[in-house]
Design a protein around this motif. Structure first.
Motif, PDB file in Angstrom:
ATOM      1  N   VAL A  40       0.832  -1.204   0.000  1.00 52.31           N
ATOM      2  CA  VAL A  40       0.000   0.000   0.000  1.00 52.31           C
ATOM      3  C   VAL A  40       0.868   1.255   0.000  1.00 52.31           C
ATOM      4  N   ARG A  41       1.952   1.248   0.757  1.00 49.28           N
ATOM      5  CA  ARG A  41       2.860   2.407   0.738  1.00 49.28           C
ATOM      6  C   ARG A  41       3.451   2.614  -0.657  1.00 49.28           C
ATOM      7  N   GLU A  42       3.843   1.513  -1.295  1.00 48.10           N
ATOM      8  CA  GLU A  42       4.379   1.615  -2.664  1.00 48.10           C
ATOM      9  C   GLU A  42       3.323   2.199  -3.598  1.00 48.10           C
ATOM     10  N   LEU A  43       2.082   1.737  -3.445  1.00 47.46           N
ATOM     11  CA  LEU A  43       0.986   2.241  -4.265  1.00 47.46           C
ATOM     12  C   LEU A  43       0.796   3.735  -4.063  1.00 47.46           C
ATOM     13  N   LEU A  44       0.740   4.170  -2.804  1.00 49.90           N
ATOM     14  CA  LEU A  44       0.496   5.584  -2.507  1.00 49.90           C
ATOM     15  C   LEU A  44       1.637   6.475  -2.973  1.00 49.90           C
ATOM     16  N   SER A  45       2.838   5.912  -3.064  1.00 48.99           N
ATOM     17  CA  SER A  45       4.001   6.687  -3.514  1.00 48.99           C
ATOM     18  C   SER A  45       4.150   6.695  -5.032  1.00 48.99           C
ATOM     19  N   SER A  46       3.341   5.887  -5.709  1.00 49.45           N
ATOM     20  CA  SER A  46       3.430   5.768  -7.176  1.00 49.45           C
ATOM     21  C   SER A  46       2.467   6.760  -7.833  1.00 49.45           C
ATOM     22  N   GLY A  47       2.434   6.711  -9.142  1.00 49.26           N
ATOM     23  CA  GLY A  47       1.499   7.564  -9.866  1.00 49.26           C
ATOM     24  C   GLY A  47       0.181   6.890 -10.155  1.00 49.26           C
ATOM     25  N   LEU A  48      -0.042   5.688  -9.621  1.00 43.30           N
ATOM     26  CA  LEU A  48      -1.283   4.980  -9.880  1.00 43.30           C
ATOM     27  C   LEU A  48      -2.440   5.638  -9.122  1.00 43.30           C
ATOM     28  N   ARG A  49      -3.603   5.578  -9.725  1.00 45.29           N
ATOM     29  CA  ARG A  49      -4.783   6.207  -9.127  1.00 45.29           C
ATOM     30  C   ARG A  49      -5.384   5.293  -8.064  1.00 45.29           C
ATOM     31  N   VAL A  50      -5.579   5.839  -6.870  1.00 45.60           N
ATOM     32  CA  VAL A  50      -6.157   5.097  -5.748  1.00 45.60           C
ATOM     33  C   VAL A  50      -7.605   5.550  -5.571  1.00 45.60           C
ATOM     34  N   GLU A  51      -8.510   4.588  -5.623  1.00 45.53           N
ATOM     35  CA  GLU A  51      -9.938   4.888  -5.514  1.00 45.53           C
ATOM     36  C   GLU A  51     -10.406   4.953  -4.066  1.00 45.53           C
ATOM     37  N   ARG A  52      -9.913   4.045  -3.246  1.00 48.56           N
ATOM     38  CA  ARG A  52     -10.348   3.979  -1.852  1.00 48.56           C
ATOM     39  C   ARG A  52      -9.292   3.263  -1.024  1.00 48.56           C
ATOM     40  N   THR A  71       4.009  -1.473  -9.169  1.00 51.28           N
ATOM     41  CA  THR A  71       3.904  -0.033  -9.456  1.00 51.28           C
ATOM     42  C   THR A  71       4.929   0.435 -10.485  1.00 51.28           C
ATOM     43  N   ARG A  72       5.940  -0.387 -10.772  1.00 47.57           N
ATOM     44  CA  ARG A  72       7.033   0.047 -11.640  1.00 47.57           C
ATOM     45  C   ARG A  72       7.198  -0.767 -12.914  1.00 47.57           C
ATOM     46  N   VAL A  73       6.674  -1.977 -12.953  1.00 48.30           N
ATOM     47  CA  VAL A  73       6.916  -2.872 -14.095  1.00 48.30           C
ATOM     48  C   VAL A  73       5.703  -2.890 -15.020  1.00 48.30           C
ATOM     49  N   ARG A  74       5.932  -2.642 -16.296  1.00 50.10           N
ATOM     50  CA  ARG A  74       4.867  -2.728 -17.297  1.00 50.10           C
ATOM     51  C   ARG A  74       4.532  -4.189 -17.561  1.00 50.10           C
ATOM     52  N   VAL A  75       3.252  -4.480 -17.663  1.00 47.20           N
ATOM     53  CA  VAL A  75       2.804  -5.853 -17.907  1.00 47.20           C
ATOM     54  C   VAL A  75       1.796  -5.856 -19.041  1.00 47.20           C
ATOM     55  N   TRP A  76       1.943  -6.819 -19.940  1.00 49.83           N
ATOM     56  CA  TRP A  76       1.004  -6.986 -21.044  1.00 49.83           C
ATOM     57  C   TRP A  76       0.548  -8.436 -21.086  1.00 49.83           C
ATOM     58  N   GLN A  77      -0.668  -8.664 -21.541  1.00 53.34           N
ATOM     59  CA  GLN A  77      -1.154 -10.030 -21.759  1.00 53.34           C
ATOM     60  C   GLN A  77      -1.444 -10.187 -23.243  1.00 53.34           C
ATOM     61  N   ARG A  78      -0.864 -11.202 -23.855  1.00 59.05           N
ATOM     62  CA  ARG A  78      -0.943 -11.377 -25.300  1.00 59.05           C
ATOM     63  C   ARG A  78      -1.043 -12.865 -25.656  1.00 59.05           C
ATOM     64  N   SER A  79      -1.442 -13.128 -26.894  1.00 57.91           N
ATOM     65  CA  SER A  79      -1.250 -14.461 -27.465  1.00 57.91           C
ATOM     66  C   SER A  79       0.237 -14.566 -27.758  1.00 57.91           C
TER      67      SER A  79
END
Length: 249
Positions: free
Chosen positions: A33-45, A157-165
């Motif tokens: 949660v601390r990592e999340l709050l320190s990142s640029g990701l949007r926190v809803e609740r 919070t830092r690693v890009r992830v993609w899901q693909r065939s």
């Protein structure tokens, strides 16, 4: 106590179909949660205990976040951890950026790695080595599964992830881009001069790479062993292989 509507929403996010439908996911535990709050990701609740709310570093992290104080018992009941006495957050899944295999970067690709703990650990490895991101096959565990997120220890919070065939994506890569794969009959990884560029593909610990993905490899790599173990955990194997890509730098 949280409202019935909020409780239902949190529990729905345990399931992939609701995460996909809402574009939201759960983050649990103090570190994540601390990592999340320190990142640029949007926190809803954010749901947190009174003890965690008293942490001196939190006020600066909570600007613009909807916060509700609850008991540890309620946090544990709502979430997926065996015990949670700190915090649980609802965050928005980040928008996907274009997936481009750059010539000077190494990507990690996972083929049918279905255990969320392994996927999370592999995302954490990608963060440690500064990889360009992680590409998941359609049969991998969801990157936003709460167990996956927890296993990343904040690296989500830092690693890009993609899901693909994966076979289609690999087949479309530039022909001069190396695609490495773990294989029991491959080249001894300790005797190779590897540089961190291209794609390293890791398969299921039980079944290895699927034939369609294996057909896209340009080099197979093997980790030699001296004992009687049948195989290595996929995350351990990836760590050994990745170290060989970076040890000459």
């Amino acid at each position: 106590m949280v409202s019935k509507a909020v409780a239902k929403y949190v529990q729905q996010l345990h399931q992939k179909k609701y995460r996909q439908r809402t574009g939201a996911f759960l983050v649990e535990g103090a570190k994540s949660v601390r990592e999340l709050l320190s990142s640029g990701l949007r926190v809803e609740r954010l749901l947190l205990t009174a003890e965690f709310a008293a942490s001196p570093d939190l006020p600066a992290l909570l600007k613009g976040v909807s916060v509700e104080v609850v008991s540890a018992d309620e946090l544990t009941r709502l979430g997926t951890l065996q015990h949670n006495d700190t915090a649980l957050a609802i965050a928005h899944i980040p928008d996907e950026v274009p997936l481009v295999a750059k010539p000077g970067h190494l990507l990690l690709a996972l083929d049918q790695v279905r255990d969320p703990g392994n996927v999370g650990t592999l995302i954490r490895l990608a963060d440690w080595y500064g990889l360009g991101g992680v590409v998941l096959s359609e049969t991998c565990a969801d990157a936003w599964n709460p167990k996956t997120v927890a296993a990343t220890m904040g690296s989500f919070t830092r690693v890009r992830v993609w899901q693909r065939s994966l076979p289609e994506w690999l087949a479309g890569l530039p022909k001069d881009l190396p695609v490495y794969g773990a294989d029991l009959h491959g080249d001894n990884v300790h005797r190779q001069q590897l540089t961190p560029k291209g794609v390293l593909v890791m398969g299921s610990e039980s079944h290895g790479l699927t034939p369609e993905v294996e057909a896209c490899l340009t080099q197979r790599l093997h980790i030699p062993g001296q004992g009687g173990a049948e195989s290595l955990n996929v995350a351990i194997s990836a760590a050994i292989l990745l170290d060989n890509f970076f040890r000459h730098l």
